[in-house]
Design an enzyme around this catalytic site. Structure first.
Site, short mmCIF file in Angstrom:
data_model
loop_
_atom_site.label_atom_id
_atom_site.label_comp_id
_atom_site.label_asym_id
_atom_site.label_seq_id
_atom_site.Cartn_x
_atom_site.Cartn_y
_atom_site.Cartn_z
N ASP A 69 -65.82 -26.68 65.85
CA ASP A 69 -65.22 -27.62 64.91
C ASP A 69 -64.99 -26.90 63.58
OD1 ASP A 69 -67.86 -27.45 64.13
OD2 ASP A 69 -68.18 -29.60 63.95
N TYR A 71 -64.87 -25.44 59.71
CA TYR A 71 -65.86 -25.17 58.68
C TYR A 71 -66.03 -26.43 57.83
CZ TYR A 71 -65.12 -20.16 59.68
OH TYR A 71 -65.03 -18.93 60.26
N PHE A 82 -62.15 -20.27 62.99
CA PHE A 82 -62.71 -19.05 62.43
C PHE A 82 -62.00 -18.57 61.16
CE2 PHE A 82 -63.97 -18.72 66.95
CZ PHE A 82 -65.36 -18.69 66.78
N HIS A 195 -71.22 -16.06 71.46
CA HIS A 195 -70.57 -16.47 70.22
C HIS A 195 -70.79 -15.40 69.15
CE1 HIS A 195 -69.64 -18.94 66.67
NE2 HIS A 195 -68.97 -19.71 67.49
#
Length: 232
Positions: A69, A71, A82, A195
């Site tokens: 989701d 920031y 990202f 991740h």
């Protein structure tokens, strides 16, 4: 948020427009309206909710990177997973992504920027930077999960899987890998790794070489590689 009111890039609207008239999307619209009526701050701005698709038309998609989701800090989210707005400090996961790019394809000569992290140039080259959930409340990570966005973005992945061939899917972490489980690996290139967050990057994200592997796959199909060093 109806099919008529939402601004969405035409090639994506052709495939996803009907979703906005589904009950789950009407429920999501009501939820977002209620949150705003309670003076909660929602990221990203409304006009940027679908930026990942607006900046990367359906037929132009070469690579898909799936985030969770947006920031949730002020000034960060602008609709691409990202990525942060120009001039905003790089979050830790993005720092690690840039480090892996340097180690993978930098050859000790090219370096990623240290002072910025806007990935719109990636989107312009065919990289779909898709969060599974497209909104979040300020300061509350994961606050809009389970409200309907996941179903919508599942449709994004499904259309790419069913109607395209030779797309590279970069699936980082268990969440993204579950999201991409429907992808046909006989027709697409699926790259998996932990991740890039500081909590897990050392478990195999570093050294995964996804960026060179993606480019090698694209070039094997006669397509232009992505210039991963091009950041705004």
């Amino acid at each position: 948020m109806t099919s008529a009111s939402v601004r969405l890039e035409p090639t994506w609207r052709q495939r996803l427009g009907g979703e906005f008239d589904e009950p789950y999307m009407q429920d999501l619209r009501a939820f977002l309206a209620e949150e705003k009526s309670r003076r909660k701050v929602i990221y990203p701005k409304g006009r940027e909710m679908f930026a990942a698709m607006d900046l990367c038309p359906f037929d132009a998609v070469k690579v898909v990177i799936i985030g969770q989701d947006p920031y949730h800090g002020p000034g960060q989210a602008h609709g691409l997973c990202f990525s942060v707005r120009e001039g905003v400090q790089q979050p830790p996961s993005l720092v690690n992504i840039f480090q892996e790019i340097e180690q993978d394809i930098g050859g000790g000569e090219r370096q990623m920027p240290r002072d910025r992290g806007c990935l719109t140039p990636w989107a312009a080259q065919g990289v779909l930077l898709l969060n599974a959930v497209l909104t979040v409340e300020r300061g509350q990570a994961g606050s809009h999960q389970g409200r309907g966005w996941e179903r919508f973005t599942d449709q994004v992945v499904r259309h790419l899987n069913d109607s395209r061939e030779g797309v590279v899917f970069m699936l980082w972490g268990a969440y993204a890998q579950k999201k991409g489980a429907i992808v046909d690996r006989s027709r697409h290139c699926v790259l998996t790794a932990p991740h890039p967050s500081p909590l897990s990057a050392h478990r195999g994200f570093f050294g995964c070489r996804h960026f060179s592997r993606a480019n090698a796959y694209l070039e094997s199909r006669g397509e232009a590689p992505v210039d991963w060093f091009h950041v705004a």
